[in-house]
Design an enzyme around this catalytic site. Structure first.
Site, PDB file in Angstrom:
ATOM      1  N   TYR A  63       0.764  -1.304  -0.098  1.00  0.00           N
ATOM      2  CA  TYR A  63      -0.190  -0.141   0.054  1.00  0.00           C
ATOM      3  C   TYR A  63       0.878   1.202  -0.166  1.00  0.00           C
ATOM      4  CZ  TYR A  63      -3.302   3.393   1.705  1.00  0.00           C
ATOM      5  OH  TYR A  63      -4.119   4.590   2.028  1.00  0.00           O
ATOM      6  N   LYS A  95       1.644   4.234  -3.096  1.00  0.00           N
ATOM      7  CA  LYS A  95       1.411   5.855  -2.972  1.00  0.00           C
ATOM      8  C   LYS A  95       2.733   6.442  -3.632  1.00  0.00           C
ATOM      9  CE  LYS A  95      -0.906   6.983   0.583  1.00  0.00           C
ATOM     10  NZ  LYS A  95      -1.138   7.203   2.215  1.00  0.00           N
ATOM     11  N   ASN A 145      -3.027  10.515   8.693  1.00  0.00           N
ATOM     12  CA  ASN A 145      -4.060   9.587   9.285  1.00  0.00           C
ATOM     13  C   ASN A 145      -5.327  10.687   9.213  1.00  0.00           C
ATOM     14  OD1 ASN A 145      -1.638   8.041  10.244  1.00  0.00           O
ATOM     15  ND2 ASN A 145      -3.308   6.731  10.771  1.00  0.00           N
ATOM     16  N   ARG A 195       0.427   8.313  15.923  1.00  0.00           N
ATOM     17  CA  ARG A 195       0.120   8.881  14.357  1.00  0.00           C
ATOM     18  C   ARG A 195      -0.288  10.549  14.309  1.00  0.00           C
ATOM     19  NH1 ARG A 195       2.092   4.623  14.031  1.00  0.00           N
ATOM     20  NH2 ARG A 195       1.444   2.797  13.078  1.00  0.00           N
TER      21      ARG A 195
END
Length: 202
Positions: A33, A37, A62, A101
């Site tokens: 993934y 990107k 996020n 995050r």
């Protein structure tokens, strides 16, 4: 196996101090993934170089907020936790919950996109779209549980998810300086809104 999830210094063995990622840090995608990107950026910049065109790459961190997709591994932990809570189940938090995050509200992401698109001086390069305020994964799980049903307190279950990185949060300074946009939705306000918003099924 010992329940210590902080990456150790290879010299002294002490836990490393996490710092905000800038756009100049070498990219090191750890799963398919992430790699795809980054490949999109490479393709866009190659096109820009070939056609002498500026390319603005916005790197979303996020993203959370209303209309998040439900039950998909690519939606992020906020959606995964909210799906569990909607089913009446306490969310499971891997490791010790101390993973950090950068949770950025979708309204702030949209504002950043609009600012980049309408800027008189187009940006050429990559820009982090982030809140600038790292939070732990357990922070997100706890805030959502408290907003939905405090009886469904998160369960810290240890273990880990293959391909996960312990700490990933960004410096959005380049974006702020270039386009003049800053986050407007505080974490507690955004999470309270998300707790009552329906998730998107598809």
């Amino acid at each position: 196996e010992d329940g210590n999830y902080e990456p150790p210094c290879p010299v002294c063995g002490e836990s490393l101090e996490a710092v905000a990622i800038t756009e100049d840090v070498a990219c090191d995608p750890r799963n398919v993934y992430a790699a795809t990107k980054l490949h999109q950026e490479h393709l866009a910049f190659a096109f820009g170089a070939e056609h002498r065109s500026d390319v603005t790459a916005l790197r979303f961190h996020n993203v959370y907020g209303p209309r998040m997709p439900q039950l998909t591994p690519y939606a992020g932990v906020a959606s995964i936790f909210l799906s569990a809570l909607a089913a009446g189940v306490a969310p499971n938090v891997f490791e010790d919950g101390g993973q950090t995050r950068d949770f950025v509200h979708v309204i702030d992401v949209a504002a950043s996109v609009c600012a980049a698109l309408t800027s008189e001086a187009p940006g050429n390069g990559a820009y982090n779209v982030a809140s600038g305020e790292p939070r732990t994964v357990l922070d997100m799980a706890t805030a959502l549980a408290n907003a939905v049903d405090p009886a469904l307190a998160p369960a810290v279950v240890g273990g880990w998810r293959e391909g996960d990185v312990r700490h990933v949060f960004a410096s959005p300074k380049r974006l702020w300086d270039a386009f003049g946009c800053r986050p407007t939705v505080p974490f507690d306000v955004g999470v309270s809104e998300l707790a009552t918003a329906p998730l998107r099924v598809a």
